[in-house]
Design an enzyme around this catalytic site. Sequence first.
Site, PDB file in Angstrom:
ATOM      1  N   ASP A   1       4.711  -0.157  -1.395  1.00  0.00           N
ATOM      2  CA  ASP A   1       4.276  -1.254  -0.535  1.00  0.00           C
ATOM      3  C   ASP A   1       3.749  -2.442  -1.329  1.00  0.00           C
ATOM      4  OD1 ASP A   1       4.963  -0.807   2.064  1.00  0.00           O
ATOM      5  OD2 ASP A   1       2.925  -0.604   2.815  1.00  0.00           O
TER       6      ASP A   1
ATOM      7  N   ASP B   1      -2.635   8.892  10.686  1.00  0.00           N
ATOM      8  CA  ASP B   1      -2.278  10.297  10.584  1.00  0.00           C
ATOM      9  C   ASP B   1      -2.856  11.110  11.741  1.00  0.00           C
ATOM     10  OD1 ASP B   1      -4.845   9.867   9.685  1.00  0.00           O
ATOM     11  OD2 ASP B   1      -4.479  10.587   7.658  1.00  0.00           O
TER      12      ASP B   1
END
Length: 751
Positions: free
Chosen positions: A139, A460
């Site tokens: 990223d 998550d």
Amino acid sequence: MGNKEAQNHTSDLCERYDVTNKLHRVFNLLILFLLFSLLAYRLVSLRSHRELTWIVAALCESCFTFAWICTTSTKWEFVEFITHPDHLLKRVNDLPRLDIFVTTADAVLEPPILTVNTVLSLLAVDYPANKLACYVSDDACSPLIFYSLQQASKFAEQWIPFCKKYGVQVRAPFRYFSQSSSSQNETPGFLQDWQKMKDEYKQLSKRIQDAAEGSYAIDLTGDFAAFKDTARNKHQPIVKIIRENKGHEDGVPHIIYIAREKRPKSPHHYKAGAMNVLTRVSGLMTNAPFMLNLDCDMFANNPRVVLEGMCLLLGSKSERDSGYIQLPQKFYDAPESDPYGNLLFVIYQHYLSRGMNSYQGPFYGGTGCFHRRKVIYGSTPEESSHFKEGLSEEQIAQRFGSSTRFCKSAAQVLSGSAYKWDHSISSSLDEANYLSSCDYENDTCWGKEVGLGYGSATEDVYTGLRIHSNGWKSVLYTPKPDGFLGCAPSDGPAILTQQKRWTTGLLEILCSELSPPLGVIRGKLQLRTCLSYLWCFTWGLRSIPELFYIVLPAYCIITGSTFLPKIEEPAIFIFVALFISYNIYTLWESYQMGFSTKIWWNNQKMSRINPISSWLFGFFSLILKLLGISQTVFEITQKDQSSSDDNGANNQSQGRFSFDGSAIFIPGTTVVILHLLSLTIALSSLMQRHAYGVDGRGLGEILCSLLVLLYLMPFVKGLFGEGKYGIPAPSVFKSGVLALSFVYLCRRSGM
């Protein structure tokens, strides 16, 4: 630990053991009984004690009781699993494919050598290479990461055969070569091969280090031309195939590099967005039915970990029982005394997640997790038969996007049909770049019903809750040796910043349409699962009663009031018994995991520090977001590579709590100064033989104030420390002003 009863689930691949631990239940019920007794005492005493302090104490203790109800429900019964990888190996020709995702986001905070070691350990696991594909998401769009992976790919050609020839157990080179060669293998020729591989790894590390420091300039031509004129938050998608396996079982698995497109004004949803791009690109290229995701610092510590994960995925009674397999997050470099409470998270996982195994299963922890691809695609157990009948192309496109090839692969997964690998992955590059673009997810279900969920800093847990709400169960599995090991946050600012982000993200979920109580009302979430989620989702909310309760002794001393019964009153035994039983229980839990008394005490201190710092700031971060004043920012945790279990002087320095100028340390510092002032006032009162503290009234508050200072000892030492081990003077000044203002207001109001 308790009695075990095996329940072999129609398979020789895994066994489930129900563990009934009577001692756990006794302790939990005893503490719960004492908490209810305390609340009953508060209720009965309201007639004679109508002071504000008693009301505040009762409200705080009610919150603590609810938290303990959640804990007791979760830990009522433990479930463990045992796998039999040797049975799975008999099905070599039938082993399913696995797509592995490794995510990194900053080449400085997450050094490339960490990512390289993680990737190498995964490429070398005991599993056919032609059934594995490793996808690395960068990223930061860093040519350094791409260069490091290219070099690692070449090293893997020698590393993988070496590991399998000599049965190497720890296959992350930086950990393996930190051990003495003489204690590892006595096979003829091993020492020469070991030394050769060590020299090769040193050269690999040096090349990466030289590139990182700038002494070797990466030429942005050829394979690197795509990185020219790119910025971290502004670049086109870059998908590169570093290694393609041509079907060789003993070769090097696929290695694919992905830097998804970034635009300044386009939301990229942090790690969740990166994971969804990995899911799409892998679905296009290899479309394995199972996926494993890891952070860049979490190397494979057990070479059979993939086989063991597959035993649970393939050997469960039904697919519903194993929507995902979560392995505990453990650390290889936590300081021996664990001053930052990293092992507190391990204890939570060990006890709470094993308890959750007895119903719907543990939270998704964001790393070290095996997924069913169909579950990530938003499938529910009840929809299996519907998907086998097939969806229309229009329905698939509305759900997964406009890529025809990807939609076709998704339909194959959802229908349960075998994926026909009829093309080279290199032929998919153009389509993979399209799948990695910013606009691909527009007007689709990505981030909502498909992929990892958007809208929370803890993507998550949010995704795991959605999976549970869809009717799937999950499994916590603790292999021996540990499946994966990662870096522990190495200083006070890092751990508190991480805890703040978790707290904010969990509160975001609590306030969302996926809130656990709503899931119970809709009939999609079990009550006990709801209570388990609420235990951690309310961290931020609990920071308020925690702060009030920790300030209460000082407030009482300053104002001459009380919130505890006198020492000679029988009711004091409720408080004493609660304090003793809780500490004995948590100490026993720590011993059960092999931790020392010092680690237990450090974890107890962090249990008091977190609520009045990171949890409190996480709570206010959410308030500011709800008011539209600020947005949640995903803060990357600094990761450092440690090569051995014992770092000597380095570990000694890590055993001390460190600080910086962040405002997150001001509440704790203020509380410490406030209690020091209150004890000074109490001492003055005793010396002058005033009533407070002399006749038993207020003595409990004085003892509690001393106990608070013991719990906050890192801050007490920080007041007198130097350098990074001392609280910066501006923070001390601000805290001092706040503490003195509190004392002045209390005295002036006559409270």
